[in-house]
Design a protein around this motif. Structure first.
Motif, PDB file in Angstrom:
ATOM      1  N   GLY A   1       0.822  -1.144  -0.059  1.00  0.00           N
ATOM      2  CA  GLY A   1      -0.080   0.129   0.040  1.00  0.00           C
ATOM      3  C   GLY A   1       0.822   1.327  -0.067  1.00  0.00           C
ATOM      4  O   GLY A   1       1.915   1.417  -0.760  1.00  0.00           O
ATOM      5  N   THR A   2       0.478   2.107   0.875  1.00  0.00           N
ATOM      6  CA  THR A   2       1.400   3.354   0.975  1.00  0.00           C
ATOM      7  C   THR A   2       1.634   3.681   2.536  1.00  0.00           C
ATOM      8  O   THR A   2       1.220   3.028   3.487  1.00  0.00           O
ATOM      9  N   VAL A   3       2.800   4.494   2.580  1.00  0.00           N
ATOM     10  CA  VAL A   3       3.331   4.898   3.838  1.00  0.00           C
ATOM     11  C   VAL A   3       3.380   6.360   3.915  1.00  0.00           C
ATOM     12  O   VAL A   3       3.428   6.927   2.543  1.00  0.00           O
ATOM     13  N   GLY A   4       3.437   7.089   5.193  1.00  0.00           N
ATOM     14  CA  GLY A   4       3.470   8.435   5.240  1.00  0.00           C
ATOM     15  C   GLY A   4       2.348   9.135   4.259  1.00  0.00           C
ATOM     16  O   GLY A   4       1.050   8.694   4.328  1.00  0.00           O
ATOM     17  N   GLU A   5       2.873  10.102   3.490  1.00  0.00           N
ATOM     18  CA  GLU A   5       1.795  11.030   2.604  1.00  0.00           C
ATOM     19  C   GLU A   5       1.731  10.504   1.431  1.00  0.00           C
ATOM     20  O   GLU A   5       2.276  10.994   0.460  1.00  0.00           O
ATOM     21  N   GLY A   6       1.380   9.234   1.073  1.00  0.00           N
ATOM     22  CA  GLY A   6       1.105   8.667  -0.367  1.00  0.00           C
ATOM     23  C   GLY A   6       2.474   8.099  -0.846  1.00  0.00           C
ATOM     24  O   GLY A   6       2.334   8.266  -2.147  1.00  0.00           O
ATOM     25  N   ILE A   7       3.404   7.742  -0.173  1.00  0.00           N
ATOM     26  CA  ILE A   7       4.740   7.167  -0.798  1.00  0.00           C
ATOM     27  C   ILE A   7       4.246   5.734  -0.675  1.00  0.00           C
ATOM     28  O   ILE A   7       3.900   4.858   0.182  1.00  0.00           O
ATOM     29  N   THR A   8       4.178   5.128  -2.238  1.00  0.00           N
ATOM     30  CA  THR A   8       3.619   3.671  -2.683  1.00  0.00           C
ATOM     31  C   THR A   8       5.105   2.821  -2.260  1.00  0.00           C
ATOM     32  O   THR A   8       6.291   3.147  -2.443  1.00  0.00           O
ATOM     33  N   VAL A   9       4.591   1.871  -1.605  1.00  0.00           N
ATOM     34  CA  VAL A   9       5.375   0.732  -1.140  1.00  0.00           C
ATOM     35  C   VAL A   9       5.297  -0.256  -2.508  1.00  0.00           C
ATOM     36  O   VAL A   9       4.588  -0.734  -2.832  1.00  0.00           O
ATOM     37  N   GLN A  10       6.809  -0.516  -2.803  1.00  0.00           N
ATOM     38  CA  GLN A  10       6.977  -1.548  -3.973  1.00  0.00           C
ATOM     39  C   GLN A  10       7.276  -2.985  -3.590  1.00  0.00           C
ATOM     40  O   GLN A  10       6.936  -3.920  -4.188  1.00  0.00           O
ATOM     41  N   ARG A  11       7.855  -2.936  -2.459  1.00  0.00           N
ATOM     42  CA  ARG A  11       8.365  -4.281  -2.059  1.00  0.00           C
ATOM     43  C   ARG A  11       8.130  -4.324  -0.297  1.00  0.00           C
ATOM     44  O   ARG A  11       8.095  -3.394   0.370  1.00  0.00           O
ATOM     45  N   THR A  12       7.464  -5.474  -0.023  1.00  0.00           N
ATOM     46  CA  THR A  12       7.221  -5.625   1.770  1.00  0.00           C
ATOM     47  C   THR A  12       8.486  -6.462   2.002  1.00  0.00           C
ATOM     48  O   THR A  12       9.333  -6.890   1.236  1.00  0.00           O
ATOM     49  N   PHE A  13       8.560  -6.254   3.286  1.00  0.00           N
ATOM     50  CA  PHE A  13       9.524  -7.195   3.862  1.00  0.00           C
ATOM     51  C   PHE A  13       9.744  -8.698   3.405  1.00  0.00           C
ATOM     52  O   PHE A  13      10.455  -9.467   3.623  1.00  0.00           O
ATOM     53  N   ALA A  14       8.213  -9.073   3.308  1.00  0.00           N
ATOM     54  CA  ALA A  14       8.089 -10.485   2.935  1.00  0.00           C
ATOM     55  C   ALA A  14       8.357 -10.764   1.416  1.00  0.00           C
ATOM     56  O   ALA A  14       8.799 -11.782   1.200  1.00  0.00           O
ATOM     57  N   THR A  15       8.421  -9.645   0.734  1.00  0.00           N
ATOM     58  CA  THR A  15       8.668 -10.012  -0.960  1.00  0.00           C
ATOM     59  C   THR A  15      10.154  -9.417  -1.355  1.00  0.00           C
ATOM     60  O   THR A  15      10.445  -9.824  -2.356  1.00  0.00           O
ATOM     61  N   ALA A  16      10.652  -8.746  -0.769  1.00  0.00           N
ATOM     62  CA  ALA A  16      11.925  -8.189  -0.918  1.00  0.00           C
ATOM     63  C   ALA A  16      13.031  -9.058  -0.513  1.00  0.00           C
ATOM     64  O   ALA A  16      13.026  -9.938   0.504  1.00  0.00           O
ATOM     65  N   ARG A  17      14.224  -9.268  -1.352  1.00  0.00           N
ATOM     66  CA  ARG A  17      15.195  -9.777  -0.944  1.00  0.00           C
ATOM     67  C   ARG A  17      16.507  -9.022  -1.492  1.00  0.00           C
ATOM     68  O   ARG A  17      16.484  -8.358  -2.664  1.00  0.00           O
ATOM     69  N   SER A  18      17.692  -8.777  -0.844  1.00  0.00           N
ATOM     70  CA  SER A  18      18.923  -7.999  -1.170  1.00  0.00           C
ATOM     71  C   SER A  18      19.130  -8.117  -2.572  1.00  0.00           C
ATOM     72  O   SER A  18      19.572  -7.029  -3.044  1.00  0.00           O
ATOM     73  N   VAL A  19      19.124  -9.627  -3.144  1.00  0.00           N
ATOM     74  CA  VAL A  19      19.877  -9.735  -4.305  1.00  0.00           C
ATOM     75  C   VAL A  19      19.163  -8.816  -5.668  1.00  0.00           C
ATOM     76  O   VAL A  19      19.538  -8.663  -6.739  1.00  0.00           O
ATOM     77  N   GLU A  20      18.002  -8.377  -5.048  1.00  0.00           N
ATOM     78  CA  GLU A  20      17.206  -7.541  -6.164  1.00  0.00           C
ATOM     79  C   GLU A  20      17.706  -6.144  -6.370  1.00  0.00           C
ATOM     80  O   GLU A  20      17.670  -5.418  -7.333  1.00  0.00           O
ATOM     81  N   PHE A  21      18.628  -5.782  -5.448  1.00  0.00           N
ATOM     82  CA  PHE A  21      19.084  -4.142  -5.469  1.00  0.00           C
ATOM     83  C   PHE A  21      20.503  -3.999  -5.706  1.00  0.00           C
ATOM     84  O   PHE A  21      21.279  -4.849  -5.243  1.00  0.00           O
ATOM     85  N   ASP A  22      21.022  -3.089  -6.356  1.00  0.00           N
ATOM     86  CA  ASP A  22      22.218  -2.802  -6.658  1.00  0.00           C
ATOM     87  C   ASP A  22      22.762  -1.968  -5.381  1.00  0.00           C
ATOM     88  O   ASP A  22      24.081  -1.969  -4.945  1.00  0.00           O
ATOM     89  N   VAL A  23      22.203  -1.207  -4.819  1.00  0.00           N
ATOM     90  CA  VAL A  23      22.417  -0.339  -3.761  1.00  0.00           C
ATOM     91  C   VAL A  23      21.101  -0.502  -2.700  1.00  0.00           C
ATOM     92  O   VAL A  23      20.118  -0.682  -3.213  1.00  0.00           O
ATOM     93  N   LEU A  24      21.649  -0.399  -1.352  1.00  0.00           N
ATOM     94  CA  LEU A  24      20.512  -0.247  -0.475  1.00  0.00           C
ATOM     95  C   LEU A  24      20.506   1.116   0.387  1.00  0.00           C
ATOM     96  O   LEU A  24      21.696   1.548   0.810  1.00  0.00           O
ATOM     97  N   LEU A  25      19.469   1.618   0.453  1.00  0.00           N
ATOM     98  CA  LEU A  25      19.524   2.917   1.470  1.00  0.00           C
ATOM     99  C   LEU A  25      18.553   2.510   2.491  1.00  0.00           C
ATOM    100  O   LEU A  25      17.508   1.955   2.100  1.00  0.00           O
ATOM    101  N   VAL A  26      19.096   2.793   3.722  1.00  0.00           N
ATOM    102  CA  VAL A  26      18.094   2.728   4.981  1.00  0.00           C
ATOM    103  C   VAL A  26      17.498   3.879   5.491  1.00  0.00           C
ATOM    104  O   VAL A  26      18.329   4.657   6.104  1.00  0.00           O
ATOM    105  N   ALA A  27      16.171   4.214   5.534  1.00  0.00           N
ATOM    106  CA  ALA A  27      15.838   5.490   5.984  1.00  0.00           C
ATOM    107  C   ALA A  27      15.220   5.483   7.311  1.00  0.00           C
ATOM    108  O   ALA A  27      14.483   6.228   7.927  1.00  0.00           O
TER     109      ALA A  27
END
Ligand code: HDD
Length: 753
Positions: A630-656
C-alpha cells in the motif's frame, strides 16, 4: 524527454494506485465489499501496445496493400470461434441434459481443447530460455572505409529485435545460472535481414561445428535422471571439457564473473567468428563484431546467483522488461575489430579462423560503428520471442562468412532446427521474422503458407509472369553476392591446421588479465563446479588442465578439492595481459541500477519522497521497501514488503529508518502474545543489510537508518555512507557505486600469480 517519459511510465506501471487521494489504511476494513460477479459490460479497449513488428502495409510476402496489415489479434469485444462466429457461451460444454454426457457435435469444445493441446512447440535445443525486445540501430558511418553494408551508413536507422538467452537450460529454467549468454540480433535492414547471432563470450568451446552435439550433450542434464537442470557443475560437462581441451578457454570465461551477468543490459556481445567485409571500392577486410553496453559490464556474485534462482528465477527477464517499461532504455555500441584480409587469415600469430581464440583489444582496438537502443518490450512473448528464428546465413551486401569450420556448420544448422521447431518451411513469414523490405522469392506452398502468390510461374526463366522475378545485377543497389575470395586448395581431409593445437595459452592470458578479486571468483567457481562432480578421475584431469593454464589457479582449486597439485605438461609462457578483459576498475554511470529504500512507516519519512525522486532523475529505479504494502506516510507507494524483498534485487541499499519486527516476521503465536520487542530491528531488514554488505554493495543510511546498520552489525567501513540528510547520502552513494561493487571492503589477500 526520456527522463520525463520514464518517470510517467514508472509512476503508471510501478506506482499503480499511488495517485489515490486518500491513502488506504493498512489492515482497516474496506468501504464496500468487492463484487465476485463476472463483468457483463464490454470492457474498455485493450491498453495501447505496439503491434508486432510486422511491416505496416505489406503482406507476408511484401506485397504492398496500401492498407495497414495488422498482425494483432484479440481486438474486439465479443468472443468468437477461430472462424469468426460470435459465441454465447464458452464455459459449458454441450451436453445431453444438465447432468448428461458431452456431445461429440460440440465443435467449440473440440476446437478449444484441440488448440490448447497444441499450444506448445518444441523448445530450442539450445538457448531455450530467453527474453527479447525491439530496438533501433543507428549507423555512425565510421564503418564505410571497410564495409559498405547500407545499415552501417551514417544516420541509417534500422529496426532490430534482440533475443538474449542462456544456453543449457530448458525454457522454464532460472535466469542466473552459470552459463554462456546468447546475444542474437536481427537487423531489419533495407537490404533484407541481417542476423548477428552471438554470445556474451568471444570464444567458443569447439573449433569445428561437427563437435556441437558433443559439447551440448555433455552440458545438458544427465540422460538417465535428467539432472542437473541448466548447470555445468556435473560430471558429463567436466568429463568432456577436460578431455576436449580446446574447450578450456571458453570454460575459463564461464568460470569467471562473465558466466553470471548482473543483467542482460550489462553484458558485452560478440559475433565470435571472424567475418569478411567489403567496402565500396571492392576491398575486403576481416572483422570481429563487438557489442559494448553503455551501462558497463557487471555481474552478480555466485551466492547472489544461487539465491536469485530461488527468489526470482525470472530475474533477467524481469530486469529487461522493467527497464524498458520504465523508459530506461538499454543501449549498446556496435564495434569492429579490423584485420587485414591476408591469405593466411592470421593476425599477430592468432588464427582468425579458430573460434577458440580472440584478439586482445590492445592489439586491435574495437572501433565503434553504430548504436543500438532497445525501446519496446514484446507485445506477445510467444509470437515474438519464441517464434523469432535467427540464422547466421542471413547476411546483407558487404558482409560475408569466412571458412571458420564452426560457422560453416552453423550455416546448415539454424534452418534445419527451425523446420522442426516452427513446423515447416514458412517461418520467415511470421511477423517477427518478416523482412521489412520486399520479398519476391520463388519458394512456394508448404505447411503454414500465409501468402497468396499471384503469379503462375515460380520458376526461371519464364515468360508467363513477364519474366519476373529478374536477377538483380551488380548494378542494382542492395544485391547480395558472396565475396569472391580464393579458397584454400588441398585434398579432402578430416583434419585441422597445426595453428589450432594451442588450447591453453589464451586461457592463461585471460587468467593473467583478471584483477585479484576476479581471480578469486574464478578459483571459487572451479572449486564449486568440480566439487559437484562425483568421479575422481574427472576432477584430477581438469586439475591437469588448470596446471597447464596457471600453477596458482591449479593449486588453489586443488586445495579446495583436497587433491594433489599436478605439474604442467607444457611450457607456460607469459603473454602480455589484456586489461580490457577485466570488468573491475572502470567507473560507470549509475543509470539503470535498482535502489532499495527501507522505510519505517512509524519513523521520519520526510526525506524519502525527495530521495526517491532524485534516484529516478538519475536514471535509476527506486523501490520502497516497508513492512506492509500500500502506501506509507503521505502517499509514498510501497513496491516491496519485507516479505517480498530480497537483497539480491538491489544494486544499492538505502536505509531511511529502523523498523521493528512486523507481526509476520514472527511466529503468529508470539505476535498474538505481543512478543515483538520494540527495540529490535526486523530480522528481514537485518538479512537485507547483511547480504548487501556481504555482496559488496554500497549501503547508505540516514536518520534512524544508522541505528538499523548498527543493529545489523554493519556500522561502517568502505562503501557505507551515513549522514543526517537523505539527499547528501544519496549523492555520495552515487559516487561510490561507480565501481559497481566495493570489493576493497574485504581487504584480504586476493589470489594472484
Ligand atoms: Fe548456435 C541457437 C549462438 C554455435 C546450432 N545459437 C543459438 C542462439 C544463439 C546461438 C545466441 C539462440 C538464438 C535465438 O535466440 O533464437 N551458436 C551461437 C554462437 C555459436 C554457436 C555464438 C558459436 C560461435 N550453434 C553453434 C553451432 C551449432 C549451433 C556450432 C551447430 C552446428 N544454435 C544452433 C541451433 C540453434 C542455435 C541448434 C538452436 C535454436 C535455433 O538454433 O534456432 O541451430
Amino acid at each position: 524527454d526520456l527522463k520525463q517519459l520514464a518517470k510517467e511510465t514508472f509512476d503508471r506501471i510501478v506506482n499503480g494506485l499511488a495517485s489515490a487521494d486518500e491513502p488506504p489504511i493498512p489492515g482497516a476494513p474496506g468501504p464496500e465489499p468487492v463484487s465476485l460477479d463476472e463483468p457483463t459490460e464490454p470492457r474498455e479497449p485493450l491498453p495501447p501496445k505496439r503491434d508486432q513488428s510486422a511491416p505496416a502495409t505489406r503482406t507476408a510476402t511484401g506485397v504492398e496493400t496500401g492498407a495497414p496489415v495488422s498482425a494483432r489479434a484479440q481486438k474486439e469485444t465479443y468472443l468468437t470461434t477461430s472462424s469468426g462466429v460470435r459465441l454465447r457461451d464458452t464455459d459449458h460444454s454441450l451436453k445431453a441434459g444438465e447432468r448428461g454426457p458431452t456431445l461429440l457435435q460440440d465443435h467449440h469444445l473440440r476446437e478449444k481443447i484441440t488448440h490448447f493441446d497444441h499450444e506448445r512447440i518444441p523448445e530450442r535445443v539450445v538457448h531455450a530460455r530467453g527474453a527479447g525486445a525491439h530496438g533501433v540501430f543507428v549507423g555512425y558511418g565510421t564503418a564505410d572505409p571497410v564495409c559498405r553494408a547500407a545499415f552501417l551508413r551514417e544516420g541509417a536507422e534500422t529496426p532490430t529485435f534482440v533475443r538474449f538467452s542462456t544456453v543449457l537450460g530448458s525454457r522454464g529454467s532460472a535466469d542466473t545460472v552459470r552459463d554462456t549468454r546468447g546475444f542474437a540480433t536481427k537487423f531489419y535492414t533495407d537490404d533484407g535481414n541481417f542476423d548477428l547471432v552471438g554470445n556474451n563470450i568471444p570464444v567458443f568451446f569447439i573449433q569445428d561445428g561437427i563437435k556441437f552435439p558433443d559439447v551440448i550433450h555433455a552440458g545438458k542434464p544427465h540422460p538417465d535422471r535428467e539432472i542437473p537442470q541448466a548447470q555445468s557443475a556435473h560430471d558429463t560437462f567436466w568429463d568432456f571439457v577436460s578431455l576436449h581441451t580446446e574447450a578450456q578457454h571458453h570454460t575459463m570465461w564461464n568460470m569467471s564473473d562473465r558466466g553470471i551477468p548482473r543483467s542482460y543490459r550489462m553484458m558485452e556481445g560478440f559475433g565470435v567468428h571472424t567475418f569478411r567485409v567489403e567496402n565500396a571500392a571492392g576491398e575486403t577486410s576481416l572483422v570481429k563484431f563487438h557489442w559494448k553496453p553503455q551501462l558497463g559490464v557487471h555481474s552478480v556474485t555466485w551466492e547472489e546467483a544461487q539465491l536469485i534462482s530461488g527468489v526470482d528465477p525470472d530475474f533477467h527477464r524481469r530486469d529487461l522488461y522493467d527497464a524498458i517499461e520504465a523508459g530506461a532504455y538499454p543501449a549498446w555500441e556496435l564495434g569492429l575489430q579490423v584485420f587485414p584480409d591476408n591469405p593466411e587469415q592470421m593476425f599477430e600469430g592468432i588464427d582468425l579462423l579458430d573460434p577458440t581464440k580472440m584478439v586482445p583489444e590492445e592489439l586491435a582496438p574495437v572501433q565503434p560503428v553504430g548504436l543500438m537502443v532497445l525501446t519496446a518490450n514484446p507485445t506477445n512473448f510467444f509470437a515474438e520471442v519464441e517464434q523469432i528464428a535467427f540464422h547466421v546465413g542471413h547476411l546483407v551486401p558487404g558482409i560475408d562468412a569466412t571458412d571458420d569450420p564452426l560457422v560453416q556448420a552453423r550455416l546448415f544448422s539454424y534452418v534445419d532446427t527451425q523446420l522442426t521447431r516452427l513446423g515447416g518451411p514458412n517461418f520467415n513469414q511470421l511477423p517477427v521474422n518478416r523482412p521489412h523490405t520486399e520479398v519476391n522469392d520463388m519458394l512456394r506452398d508448404g505447411f503454414h503458407q500465409h501468402a497468396v502468390h499471384a503469379g503462375v510461374a515460380p520458376y526461371r526463366p519464364n515468360s508467363l509472369d513477364g519474366g519476373c522475378p529478374f536477377h538483380a545485377g551488380a548494378d542494382v543497389d542492395g544485391s547480395f553476392e558472396h565475396l569472391a575470395v580464393r579458397v584454400a586448395e588441398g585434398t579432402k581431409v578430416r583434419a585441422q591446421p597445426a595453428s589450432y593445437d594451442d588450447h591453453f595459452s589464451q586461457a592463461r592470458l585471460f587468467w593473467l588479465s583478471m584483477s585479484g578479486v576476479e581471480q578469486e571468483h574464478i578459483v571459487r567457481a572451479y572449486t564449486f563446479e568440480l566439487g559437484k562432480c562425483y568421479e575422481q578421475v574427472i576432477k584430477e584431469r581438469q586439475l591437469q588442465c588448470l596446471a597447464n593454464i596457471d600453477p596458482v589457479l591449479c593449486e588453489e582449486v586443488a586445495t579446495g578439492l583436497g587433491l594433489p597439485v599436478p605439474a604442467p605438461t607444457i611450457a607456460l609462457v607469459d603473454p602480455e595481459p589484456s586489461p580490457a578483459l577485466s570488468q573491475v576498475g572502470e567507473a560507470w554511470p549509475p543509470d539503470g541500477r535498482t535502489v532499495g529504500i527501507v522505510v519505517d512507516p512509524d519513523g521520519d519519512l520526510s526525506d524519502v519522497e525527495d530521495v526517491r525522486t532524485a534516484v529516478l532523475a538519475a536514471g535509476m529505479v527506486p523501490l520502497v521497501i516497508a513492512p506492509h504494502g500500500g502506501t506509507v506516510g503521505e502517499g509514498i507507494t510501497v513496491q516491496r514488503t519485507f516479505a517480498t524483498a530480497r537483497s539480491v534485487e538491489f544494486d544499492v541499499l538505502l536505509v531511511a529508518g529502523c523498523p521493528v519486527p512486523a507481526p509476520d516476521a514472527l511466529p503468529l503465536r508470539d505476535a498474538k502474545a505481543g512478543a515483538a520487542d520494540a527495540t529490535e530491528l526486523d530480522p528481514r531488514v537485518v538479512l537485507l543489510i547483511e547480504e548487501c554488505f556481504r555482496h559488496a554493495k554500497v549501503i547508505g543510511a540516514w536518520d534512524d537508518g544508522g541505528a538499523a546498520l548498527d543493529a545489523a552489525g554493519c556500522s561502517g567501513g568502505l562503501g557505507i555512507v551515513r549522514g543526517d540528510d537523505g539527499a547528501a547520502v544519496l549523492a555520495q552513494v552515487q559516487e561510490e557505486m561507480a565501481l559497481h561493487r566495493v570489493w576493497d571492503r574485504f581487504g584480504g589477500d586476493p589470489v594472484s600469480s
